[in-house]
Motif scaffolding. Structure first.
Motif, PDB file in Angstrom:
ATOM      1  N   ASP A  71       0.821  -1.261   0.022  1.00  0.00           N
ATOM      2  CA  ASP A  71      -0.139   0.084   0.024  1.00  0.00           C
ATOM      3  C   ASP A  71       0.844   1.338  -0.048  1.00  0.00           C
ATOM      4  N   SER A  72       2.154   1.040   0.694  1.00  0.00           N
ATOM      5  CA  SER A  72       2.993   2.494   0.712  1.00  0.00           C
ATOM      6  C   SER A  72       3.271   2.887  -0.341  1.00  0.00           C
ATOM      7  N   VAL A  73       3.315   2.056  -1.451  1.00  0.00           N
ATOM      8  CA  VAL A  73       4.367   2.589  -2.781  1.00  0.00           C
ATOM      9  C   VAL A  73       3.078   2.655  -3.871  1.00  0.00           C
ATOM     10  N   LYS A  74       1.936   2.234  -3.870  1.00  0.00           N
ATOM     11  CA  LYS A  74       0.892   2.277  -4.914  1.00  0.00           C
ATOM     12  C   LYS A  74       0.766   3.406  -5.541  1.00  0.00           C
ATOM     13  N   GLY A  75       0.657   3.825  -6.612  1.00  0.00           N
ATOM     14  CA  GLY A  75       0.752   4.898  -7.353  1.00  0.00           C
ATOM     15  C   GLY A  75       2.046   5.680  -7.507  1.00  0.00           C
ATOM     16  N   ARG A  76       2.999   5.134  -6.911  1.00  0.00           N
ATOM     17  CA  ARG A  76       4.366   5.837  -7.007  1.00  0.00           C
ATOM     18  C   ARG A  76       5.218   4.771  -7.759  1.00  0.00           C
ATOM     19  N   PHE A  77       5.199   3.380  -7.318  1.00  0.00           N
ATOM     20  CA  PHE A  77       6.244   2.388  -7.762  1.00  0.00           C
ATOM     21  C   PHE A  77       5.591   1.713  -8.742  1.00  0.00           C
ATOM     22  N   THR A  78       6.297   0.959  -9.888  1.00  0.00           N
ATOM     23  CA  THR A  78       5.707   0.162 -10.924  1.00  0.00           C
ATOM     24  C   THR A  78       6.737  -0.741 -10.879  1.00  0.00           C
ATOM     25  N   ILE A  79       6.397  -2.100 -11.285  1.00  0.00           N
ATOM     26  CA  ILE A  79       7.563  -2.995 -11.613  1.00  0.00           C
ATOM     27  C   ILE A  79       7.146  -3.573 -13.063  1.00  0.00           C
ATOM     28  N   SER A  80       8.183  -3.876 -13.843  1.00  0.00           N
ATOM     29  CA  SER A  80       7.861  -4.587 -15.080  1.00  0.00           C
ATOM     30  C   SER A  80       8.896  -5.615 -15.318  1.00  0.00           C
ATOM     31  N   ARG A  81       8.785  -6.322 -16.564  1.00  0.00           N
ATOM     32  CA  ARG A  81       9.680  -7.587 -16.623  1.00  0.00           C
ATOM     33  C   ARG A  81      10.097  -7.481 -18.040  1.00  0.00           C
ATOM     34  N   ASP A  82      11.187  -8.157 -18.334  1.00  0.00           N
ATOM     35  CA  ASP A  82      11.488  -8.326 -19.723  1.00  0.00           C
ATOM     36  C   ASP A  82      11.732  -9.823 -19.515  1.00  0.00           C
ATOM     37  N   ASN A  83      11.009 -10.830 -20.123  1.00  0.00           N
ATOM     38  CA  ASN A  83      11.275 -12.219 -20.046  1.00  0.00           C
ATOM     39  C   ASN A  83      12.589 -12.679 -20.831  1.00  0.00           C
ATOM     40  N   ALA A  84      12.547 -11.757 -21.969  1.00  0.00           N
ATOM     41  CA  ALA A  84      13.753 -12.376 -22.902  1.00  0.00           C
ATOM     42  C   ALA A  84      15.333 -12.073 -22.086  1.00  0.00           C
ATOM     43  N   LYS A  85      15.292 -11.155 -21.268  1.00  0.00           N
ATOM     44  CA  LYS A  85      16.471 -10.703 -20.787  1.00  0.00           C
ATOM     45  C   LYS A  85      16.406 -11.203 -19.261  1.00  0.00           C
ATOM     46  N   ASN A  86      15.446 -11.726 -18.639  1.00  0.00           N
ATOM     47  CA  ASN A  86      15.458 -12.521 -17.279  1.00  0.00           C
ATOM     48  C   ASN A  86      15.768 -11.054 -16.686  1.00  0.00           C
ATOM     49  N   THR A  87      15.261 -10.037 -16.726  1.00  0.00           N
ATOM     50  CA  THR A  87      15.405  -8.703 -16.014  1.00  0.00           C
ATOM     51  C   THR A  87      14.009  -8.104 -15.503  1.00  0.00           C
ATOM     52  N   VAL A  88      13.880  -7.659 -14.393  1.00  0.00           N
ATOM     53  CA  VAL A  88      12.799  -6.947 -13.806  1.00  0.00           C
ATOM     54  C   VAL A  88      13.198  -5.437 -13.480  1.00  0.00           C
ATOM     55  N   TYR A  89      12.225  -4.783 -13.531  1.00  0.00           N
ATOM     56  CA  TYR A  89      12.570  -3.250 -13.330  1.00  0.00           C
ATOM     57  C   TYR A  89      11.853  -2.665 -12.192  1.00  0.00           C
ATOM     58  N   LEU A  90      12.201  -1.912 -11.300  1.00  0.00           N
ATOM     59  CA  LEU A  90      11.293  -1.001 -10.457  1.00  0.00           C
ATOM     60  C   LEU A  90      11.510   0.172 -10.565  1.00  0.00           C
ATOM     61  N   GLN A  91      10.419   0.991 -10.986  1.00  0.00           N
ATOM     62  CA  GLN A  91      10.469   2.480 -11.254  1.00  0.00           C
ATOM     63  C   GLN A  91      10.009   2.982 -10.241  1.00  0.00           C
ATOM     64  N   MET A  92      10.614   3.879  -9.492  1.00  0.00           N
ATOM     65  CA  MET A  92      10.111   4.447  -8.469  1.00  0.00           C
ATOM     66  C   MET A  92      10.090   6.031  -8.621  1.00  0.00           C
ATOM     67  N   ASN A  93       8.817   6.730  -8.490  1.00  0.00           N
ATOM     68  CA  ASN A  93       8.492   7.992  -8.747  1.00  0.00           C
ATOM     69  C   ASN A  93       7.965   8.637  -7.270  1.00  0.00           C
ATOM     70  N   SER A  94       8.108   9.797  -7.420  1.00  0.00           N
ATOM     71  CA  SER A  94       7.755  10.729  -6.209  1.00  0.00           C
ATOM     72  C   SER A  94       8.133  10.042  -5.086  1.00  0.00           C
ATOM     73  N   LEU A  95       9.486   9.985  -4.861  1.00  0.00           N
ATOM     74  CA  LEU A  95      10.354   9.360  -3.783  1.00  0.00           C
ATOM     75  C   LEU A  95      10.181  10.082  -2.533  1.00  0.00           C
ATOM     76  N   LYS A  96      10.035   9.497  -1.431  1.00  0.00           N
ATOM     77  CA  LYS A  96       9.986  10.244  -0.073  1.00  0.00           C
ATOM     78  C   LYS A  96      11.131   9.774   0.608  1.00  0.00           C
ATOM     79  N   PRO A  97      11.552  10.771   1.799  1.00  0.00           N
ATOM     80  CA  PRO A  97      12.598  10.136   2.506  1.00  0.00           C
ATOM     81  C   PRO A  97      12.459   9.106   3.179  1.00  0.00           C
ATOM     82  N   GLU A  98      11.223   8.484   3.527  1.00  0.00           N
ATOM     83  CA  GLU A  98      10.817   7.143   4.282  1.00  0.00           C
ATOM     84  C   GLU A  98      11.138   5.945   3.197  1.00  0.00           C
TER      85      GLU A  98
END
Length: 123
Positions: A62-89
């Motif tokens: 709940d603390s990251v909904k609307g700010r963080f997203t996760i995506s994957r590239d199956n061909a590269k066996n890689t996942v990405y965490l996009q973090m927006n509107s970052l807070k000190p916490e």
């Protein structure tokens, strides 16, 4: 065995963005779900976000909904965490994890872990 390697951490000002990457190698086909956890000093490791390799179902704290997203590239066996509107916490060491089976917030149930990457958000 599965090896996980995170990258992309760093120092950012509050309100800024960062993207973390996690490259998986080894027997990646044995895993079903990839996720990110974080741990701040003196606190327990907590679930952040996860995605299933097949189908792409995502799970969010709940603390990251609307700010963080996760995506994957199956061909590269890689996942990405996009973090927006970052807070000190959001400051913590972020760990990539892989699991045989579905997502769970219970970190001991995850099977493989990366070394972690530091994210520091200044106010």
């Amino acid at each position: 065995q599965v090896q996980l390697a995170e990258s992309g951490g760093g120092l950012v000002q509050a309100g800024g963005s960062l993207r973390l990457s996690c490259a998986a190698s080894g027997r990646t086909s044995s895993t079903d779900t990839m996720g990110w956890f974080r741990q701040a000093p003196g606190k327990e490791r907590e679930f952040v976000i996860a995605v299933r390799w097949s189908g792409g179902t995502t799970y969010y704290a709940d603390s990251v909904k609307g700010r963080f997203t996760i995506s994957r590239d199956n061909a590269k066996n890689t996942v990405y965490l996009q973090m927006n509107s970052l807070k000190p916490e959001d400051t913590a060491t972020y760990y990539c994890a892989a699991r045989i089976g579905g997502s769970t917030r219970y970190y001991p149930a995850w099977d493989y872990w990366g070394q972690g990457t530091q994210v520091t958000v200044s106010s």
